[in-house]
Design a protein around this motif. Structure first.
Motif: not given
Length: 121
Positions: A73-78, A85-87, A97-101
């Motif tokens: 749920p905190n992935a949006h904080l990445i 690119y700005r994630v 999501q791939v760029r979050y990783l």
């Protein structure tokens, strides 16, 4: 960010197991461990080490990988820039999501503390 459907499709069809060795190599070159890599992957996706290895063995695409994941749920904080690119500005959810990783792996390789990577502080 200018998303193209071709770019998004290419990312969706990429095999997680073909990218994983690059993640591992990147973090190990910087003195981090496989366990730390798995910890951040589990934080983001909910996949433990056994599941990660199973997904690699089954040649899971990123599309299927993230369909099966339970995104933190905190992935949006990445936030920040990865691969130019700005994630937080990426429009396609899967590409984001791939760029979050990618961003988490990058932060781990750069020596950032796990607590900061997992947005717990």
């Amino acid at each position: 960010m200018k998303d193209t459907s071709h770019h998004d499709e290419r990312i969706a069809k990429m095999i997680f197991g073909s990218v994983y060795p690059h993640y591992l190599s990147k973090v190990e070159k910087k003195g981090r461990t496989k366990e730390e890599l798995h910890y951040i992957i589990e934080w983001l996706t909910g996949f433990n080490t056994i599941k990660i290895e199973e997904l690699i063995e089954n040649k899971m695409t990123f599309e299927s990988f993230f369909e099966k994941a339970t995104l933190n749920p905190n992935a949006h904080l990445i936030t920040g820039v990865i691969c130019g690119y700005r994630v937080e500005e990426i429009k396609n959810p899967l590409t984001q999501q791939v760029r979050y990783l990618d961003k988490l792996v990058d932060e781990l390789a750069k020596g950032r503390k796990i607590e900061k990577i997992t947005r717990n502080s």
